[in-house]
Design a protein around this motif. Structure first.
Motif, PDB file in Angstrom:
ATOM      1  N   ARG A 132      45.329  30.392  29.418  1.00 32.14           N
ATOM      2  CA  ARG A 132      45.504  30.774  30.931  1.00 32.14           C
ATOM      3  C   ARG A 132      45.540  32.267  30.024  1.00 32.14           C
ATOM      4  O   ARG A 132      46.338  32.736  30.173  1.00 32.14           O
ATOM      5  N   GLY A 133      44.908  32.643  29.082  1.00 30.73           N
ATOM      6  CA  GLY A 133      45.603  34.399  28.929  1.00 30.73           C
ATOM      7  C   GLY A 133      44.485  34.960  29.763  1.00 30.73           C
ATOM      8  O   GLY A 133      42.952  34.948  29.196  1.00 30.73           O
ATOM      9  N   PHE A 134      44.431  36.522  30.338  1.00 35.00           N
ATOM     10  CA  PHE A 134      43.571  37.214  31.298  1.00 35.00           C
ATOM     11  C   PHE A 134      43.911  38.429  30.460  1.00 35.00           C
ATOM     12  O   PHE A 134      44.704  39.193  30.045  1.00 35.00           O
ATOM     13  N   SER A 135      42.122  39.101  29.590  1.00 30.66           N
ATOM     14  CA  SER A 135      42.296  40.147  28.583  1.00 30.66           C
ATOM     15  C   SER A 135      42.694  41.462  29.540  1.00 30.66           C
ATOM     16  O   SER A 135      42.342  41.727  30.456  1.00 30.66           O
ATOM     17  N   ARG A 136      42.490  42.695  28.933  1.00 36.97           N
ATOM     18  CA  ARG A 136      42.998  43.938  29.379  1.00 36.97           C
ATOM     19  C   ARG A 136      41.377  43.838  30.604  1.00 36.97           C
ATOM     20  O   ARG A 136      41.539  44.415  31.239  1.00 36.97           O
ATOM     21  N   PHE A 137      40.709  43.532  30.669  1.00 40.77           N
ATOM     22  CA  PHE A 137      39.336  43.827  30.492  1.00 40.77           C
ATOM     23  C   PHE A 137      39.149  42.861  32.205  1.00 40.77           C
ATOM     24  O   PHE A 137      39.507  43.826  33.456  1.00 40.77           O
ATOM     25  N   VAL A 138      40.101  41.658  32.343  1.00 40.46           N
ATOM     26  CA  VAL A 138      40.355  41.286  33.610  1.00 40.46           C
ATOM     27  C   VAL A 138      41.402  41.403  34.026  1.00 40.46           C
ATOM     28  O   VAL A 138      41.129  41.620  35.307  1.00 40.46           O
ATOM     29  N   ARG A 139      42.467  41.905  33.175  1.00 42.64           N
ATOM     30  CA  ARG A 139      43.091  42.743  34.165  1.00 42.64           C
ATOM     31  C   ARG A 139      43.417  43.933  35.220  1.00 42.64           C
ATOM     32  O   ARG A 139      43.508  44.091  36.088  1.00 42.64           O
ATOM     33  N   LEU A 140      42.418  44.151  34.786  1.00 44.70           N
ATOM     34  CA  LEU A 140      42.460  46.057  35.059  1.00 44.70           C
ATOM     35  C   LEU A 140      40.862  45.934  35.928  1.00 44.70           C
ATOM     36  O   LEU A 140      41.254  45.810  36.780  1.00 44.70           O
ATOM     37  N   CYS A 141      40.392  44.876  36.170  1.00 44.33           N
ATOM     38  CA  CYS A 141      39.645  44.072  37.562  1.00 44.33           C
ATOM     39  C   CYS A 141      40.263  43.674  38.410  1.00 44.33           C
ATOM     40  O   CYS A 141      40.633  44.020  39.739  1.00 44.33           O
ATOM     41  N   LEU A 142      41.760  43.030  38.107  1.00 41.71           N
ATOM     42  CA  LEU A 142      42.204  42.871  38.889  1.00 41.71           C
ATOM     43  C   LEU A 142      43.420  44.329  39.447  1.00 41.71           C
ATOM     44  O   LEU A 142      44.146  44.034  40.767  1.00 41.71           O
ATOM     45  N   TYR A 143      43.842  44.216  38.314  1.00 47.05           N
ATOM     46  CA  TYR A 143      44.039  46.418  39.316  1.00 47.05           C
ATOM     47  C   TYR A 143      44.016  46.436  40.480  1.00 47.05           C
ATOM     48  O   TYR A 143      44.302  47.422  41.233  1.00 47.05           O
ATOM     49  N   VAL A 144      42.247  47.036  40.410  1.00 52.63           N
ATOM     50  CA  VAL A 144      41.189  47.582  41.136  1.00 52.63           C
ATOM     51  C   VAL A 144      40.814  46.952  42.120  1.00 52.63           C
ATOM     52  O   VAL A 144      40.699  47.456  43.176  1.00 52.63           O
ATOM     53  N   GLY A 145      41.287  45.883  42.285  1.00 52.21           N
ATOM     54  CA  GLY A 145      40.692  45.012  43.538  1.00 52.21           C
ATOM     55  C   GLY A 145      39.618  44.300  43.052  1.00 52.21           C
ATOM     56  O   GLY A 145      38.685  43.867  44.404  1.00 52.21           O
ATOM     57  N   THR A 146      38.146  44.308  42.072  1.00 55.95           N
ATOM     58  CA  THR A 146      37.690  43.509  42.215  1.00 55.95           C
ATOM     59  C   THR A 146      37.725  42.295  41.295  1.00 55.95           C
ATOM     60  O   THR A 146      38.037  42.217  40.134  1.00 55.95           O
TER      61      THR A 146
END
Length: 283
Positions: free
Chosen positions: A102-116
């Protein structure tokens, strides 16, 4: 059956729930390489393709590292629309480590942050990323394996010309098709203000295409979850909704138009979830 090997099975399910028809609705991304250049060292090439328009964007780096992926996307999204979906494989430079659940990588976090919304294909299944794999093959036969390069600057300069030719040809092939742009068009602004080392988990969705193993389980973010033995050897679609802390698992048979919700899990996280900001895009 090993969860990452379905070569001996004949799944009766559709692997994806998406059928993109608009420009910037879905992008696929993948690394190629490394290739070793005599007198310089290893170089890997990161590729991004719009599934509908087939337009590509590429850049070369000295390693397959998540920092390079993030820098590539930040630069691209500061000048081009952010897609609704971004589909990738399960490389560590995308998904993160293979240990902590259940860890979210920085890549996944960036995508969530920008809405993709990230879509992770099934492990060891490059055929699920057909658009980018087709381009990778074209890139290899027409450029990567054909030419001799001196260093990073040389390959970056020459690859730009190759990409321009590819995109011009793709535009010509689709000249008679009336392709529509996905709405709304969102381009990142003030990217330099984003703290890439302290990205929050943002309200959004992350998707996983996963095979069901002999125990009726799927593996998502280093955690085995039981979906049912009736789905052994089939592919399912799992979606984590960070805001509601839920995971839904869907199954769609090949002869069905609609996916069926087969399992719902509570998906508690050990971090807070922030609302998505609408002030990060250019107006």
């Amino acid at each position: 059956m090993n969860e990452s090997d379905t070569s001996g099975s004949n799944p009766k399910s559709d692997c994806t729930l998406l059928n993109p028809t608009q420009i910037d609705e879905m992008h696929q991304m993948d690394f190629v390489g490394p290739r070793f250049i005599k007198g310089y060292g290893a170089i890997s090439s990161l590729h991004l393709i719009d599934v509908v328009s087939t337009r590509v964007h590429i850049e070369q780096f000295d390693s397959k590292h998540m920092d390079n992926v993030i820098a590539f996307l930040i630069k691209y999204w500061s000048n081009n629309p952010i897609p609704k979906y971004l589909q990738v494989d399960n490389g560590m430079y995308f998904i993160g480590d293979f240990k902590n659940p259940r860890g979210f990588s920085r890549f996944v976090r960036l995508c969530l942050y920008v809405g993709t919304e990230v879509v992770f294909i099934a492990p060891s299944s490059p055929w699920m990323d057909g658009s980018i794999e087709n381009f990778n093959n074209w890139f290899g036969s027409k450029f990567w394996d054909k030419e001799t390069f001196e260093d990073m600057e040389d390959i970056r300069t020459r690859s730009l010309h190759f990409v321009d030719q590819h995109n011009d040809l793709g535009a010509w092939k689709k000249r008679n098709k009336k392709l529509e742009q996905v709405e709304p068009v969102r381009i990142l602004k003030d990217a330099a203000e984003i703290n890439l080392n302290k990205l929050p988990v943002t309200d959004g969705a992350v998707h996983f295409i996963r095979p069901v193993d002999d125990g009726g389980r799927i593996n998502v973010l280093n955690e085995a979850l039981k979906v049912g033995k009736e789905f052994i050897s089939e592919y399912v679609w799992a979606t984590i909704y960070t805001g509601t802390r839920k995971m839904n698992v869907y199954y769609r048979a090949k002869d069905q138009d609609v996916a069926v919700l087969i399992k719902e899990f509570d998906y508690e996280l050990n971090m807070g979830v922030e609302p998505r900001r609408d002030d990060i895009w250019k107006t």
